[in-house]
Design a protein around this motif. Structure first.
Motif: not given
Length: 387
Positions: A265-275, A370-376
């Motif tokens: 659930n943590e992984f999916v929430a992070k993926r949605n946040e990045l998306a 694991k995608l960093k804010t700076s990378e995005q």
């Protein structure tokens, strides 16, 4: 330019994951021990399904899922052309014929409207499918309610290829509950939502189907006296009652999968946040992302964009330029029907026009926990500059 390559997907392995695998290495069981059943039970409980069968890969899960539904020579199986080849190959392994249903250009998922029109035509020529395999592209469920209604009308079975979609929801329920299908298949490849290194899982609500899949994943061999053709000769005795395969998951894989599952659930929430960040940053550019239905909560295995207008001319340039800047842009997927093997079966590029339009405009950009804010921010800037 960034100093290191930014992959489009990447596993997130914690110390707890490592410790779980080490514990198995120190145990008496490396295969066919307690971890695989524990992983199956945890997945089925998470999805709200009755049964689960762990396998060596999602491909092997798809294969035995088809066999468990009786797919064999002379049958017809339909799936999406926008998927990895395994979604179609599994039917060929059973001796069946494969055909495709065009996609909804906005979602990349199998189109219920195209499915209905194809069913109407197939009924007239007595070529209806025995099985349809919808593919939940990038982690968003297909419109399973609409597909299930067509299954009831035209009497075909359904396997959800949810290789991208563990942790996703459809109509408020977990993908994998099998409310609208016979079987759902997940993948645990390293770039997927959670990983067991390699591995897959087939979940179902039917005990008979589950028993068949468990038999087929282990050579078709049983030690259960109730499944034998004659009385057991003794405690050593087993029988091969079907032609099965060695599709078992190891204890090491199951232990890793179990540990990863605690962070699903943590992984999916992070993926949605990045998306959401991507979607907001790109809203003024000549591109669109895959439409997200209000019926679904995507697990966002992938973030796929489609170029629009004049930007379409820069499709190849954008992918290549991003790679030159150490951003691993990819394309999910080359339509299956234009692969040389499938062209050899008689398919032609123009058979599924939406799939071809999708292929000519879509690209995948990096998205993983694991995608960093700076990378995005770097990815966004480079795409903006190039377009």
């Amino acid at each position: 330019m960034t100093d290191s390559l930014i992959p489009y997907g990447k596993q997130d392995i914690s110390q707890a994951d490592i410790d779980a695998v080490i514990d198995v290495l120190k145990s008496d069981w490396l295969t066919q021990g307690p971890k695989v059943p524990a992983f199956e039970d945890t997945i089925s409980a998470y999805c709200g399904a009755n049964y689960a069968t762990a396998t060596s890969s999602a491909t092997s899960a798809l294969h035995i899922a088809c066999l468990s539904l009786g797919v064999s020579e002379g049958d017809i199986v339909w799936t999406s052309p926008i998927s990895f080849v395994a979604s179609a190959n599994c039917a060929l392994y059973c001796g069946a014929k494969v055909d495709f249903v065009d996609v909804d250009i906005d979602t990349g998922n199998l189109s219920p409207d195209a499915l209905e029109q194809k069913l109407i035509s197939a009924e007239k020529t007595n070529t209806l499918p025995k099985l349809v395999i919808p593919v939940h592209l990038a982690g968003q469920s297909c419109d399973m309610q609409a597909i299930a209604k067509l299954a009831e009308k035209y009497s075909f079975k359904i396997i959800e290829d949810a290789s991208h979609a563990i942790g996703a929801k459809y109509l408020g329920k977990p993908v994998g509950c099998c409310e609208h299908s016979d079987i759902t298949v997940f993948s645990f490849h390293p770039v997927k939502i959670i990983t067991s290194a390699e591995g897959g899982m087939a979940v179902t609500n039917c005990k008979k189907i589950d028993n068949t899949m468990k038999l087929l994943r282990s050579h078709g061999i049983t030690s259960n006296p109730t499944e034998m053709t004659e009385p057991s000769h003794g405690p050593w005795y087993y029988q091969q009652v079907e032609l099965g395969f060695n599709y078992r998951m190891t204890e090491l894989q199951a232990a890793l999968g179990l540990s990863q599952l605690t962070r699903l659930n943590e992984f999916v929430a992070k993926r949605n946040e990045l998306a959401s960040i991507y979607t907001n940053e790109f809203k003024h550019l000549p591109l669109t992302h895959l439409h997200q239905s209000t019926q679904s909560y995507s697990s966002y295995h992938l973030y796929i964009i489609r170029l629009t207008g004049d930007a379409v001319k820069k499709h190849k340039e954008l992918i290549c330029s991003l790679r030159e800047h150490k951003i691993t842009s990819h394309l999910h997927y080359i339509p299956i029907h234009i692969q040389p093997y499938y062209k050899g079966l008689g398919f032609r590029e123009g058979d599924f026009p939406n799939a071809i339009e999708y292929y000519n405009t879509a690209l995948t950009i990096p998205l993983h926990p694991k995608l960093k804010t700076s990378e995005q921010a770097y990815i966004v800037k480079k795409i903006t500059d190039i377009i």
